[in-house]
Write an enzyme that holds these catalytic residues in place. Structure first.
Site, short mmCIF file in Angstrom:
data_model
loop_
_atom_site.label_atom_id
_atom_site.label_comp_id
_atom_site.label_asym_id
_atom_site.label_seq_id
_atom_site.Cartn_x
_atom_site.Cartn_y
_atom_site.Cartn_z
N CYS A 82 43.10 44.50 33.65
CA CYS A 82 42.71 45.76 34.29
C CYS A 82 43.86 46.78 34.20
O CYS A 82 44.21 47.21 33.12
CB CYS A 82 42.24 45.52 35.72
SG CYS A 82 41.32 46.92 36.42
N HIS A 184 37.89 41.99 34.76
CA HIS A 184 38.60 40.98 35.55
C HIS A 184 38.05 39.60 35.20
O HIS A 184 37.00 39.21 35.73
CB HIS A 184 38.42 41.23 37.05
CG HIS A 184 39.14 42.42 37.56
ND1 HIS A 184 40.44 42.36 38.01
CD2 HIS A 184 38.76 43.72 37.68
CE1 HIS A 184 40.82 43.56 38.40
NE2 HIS A 184 39.82 44.41 38.20
N GLU A 186 39.03 36.79 36.23
CA GLU A 186 39.05 35.95 37.44
C GLU A 186 37.86 36.23 38.35
O GLU A 186 37.60 35.46 39.28
CB GLU A 186 40.37 36.13 38.19
CG GLU A 186 40.51 37.41 38.98
CD GLU A 186 40.89 38.64 38.17
OE1 GLU A 186 41.19 39.67 38.79
OE2 GLU A 186 40.87 38.58 36.92
#
EC number: 4.3.2.10
Length: 203
Positions: A82, A184, A186
């Site tokens: 990001c 992202h 994650e």
């Protein structure tokens, strides 16, 4: 050891938790010696380009995180996420007077269309190059995005994946051992976790 670089940009715990699924040898740090000794580095972050670069450019002992990062990207696998991706470029429209890390040539620009900004939510990623992070992930799978700016690299051969939001923009970059994602991983479910696993397994 995987070092998550802490430069007061937030969002560190979520990537740490995701990495812990595949390795316990993780440290969150801003210590230059620890970063220099790491086998892999992750530069996450959310926030303002200018504020983040000011933090990264402050001296820690004899050198700044900026100098440390530019040394490390030449040696070990590196993942920017990001804002961490955007900081790798030379400059950003968000804060034009503040130079970026300059690891990848080009700039960061605001979306130039009437679509709702920020670009937030799930979107598909078109794989335009075969890179290790894509192993085991089908083309045009969904990943999670939250951003108002996107990278605009002048080195077009570093673009490994694109996404369409009003128009097509680069969302994954790869230059030698440096990888970067606008989304992202994650927060992107099984596909994002697979990408993180692929990064952990890089030699």
């Amino acid at each position: 050891m995987i070092a998550i670089i802490d430069y007061n940009a937030g969002n560190l715990r979520s990537i740490e938790k995701a990495l812990e699924l595949y390795t316990k040898n993780i440290v969150v740090t801003s210590d230059p010696e620890t970063i220099l000794s790491a086998d892999k580095l992750v530069l996450p972050g959310v926030g303002n380009f200018g504020d983040s670069m000011k933090n990264i450019s402050q001296k820690t002992g004899d050198c700044s995180l900026n100098e440390i990062i530019n040394k490390c990207v030449q040696k070990v696998p590196f993942l920017g996420i990001c804002l961490g991706m955007q900081l790798l470029l030379e400059k950003s429209e968000e804060c034009p007077e503040t130079p970026g890390l300059g690891v990848i040539k080009g700039d960061v620009i605001k979306f130039k269309h009437s679509e709702k900004i920020p670009h937030m939510g799930w979107n598909t990623v078109n794989q335009v190059q075969d890179i290790p992070l894509f192993e085991g992930i089908a083309n045009n799978e969904y990943f999670y995005f939250v951003h108002s700016y996107h990278v605009n690299p002048s080195e077009k051969d570093v673009i490994s994946g694109t996404t369409n939001y009003g128009y097509e923009f680069p969302c994954i970059l790869n230059k030698k051992n440096v990888y970067a994602t606008q989304f992202h991983p994650e927060k992107s479910g099984k596909n994002g976790l697979k990408m993180i696993e692929n990064f952990v397994e890089l030699i």
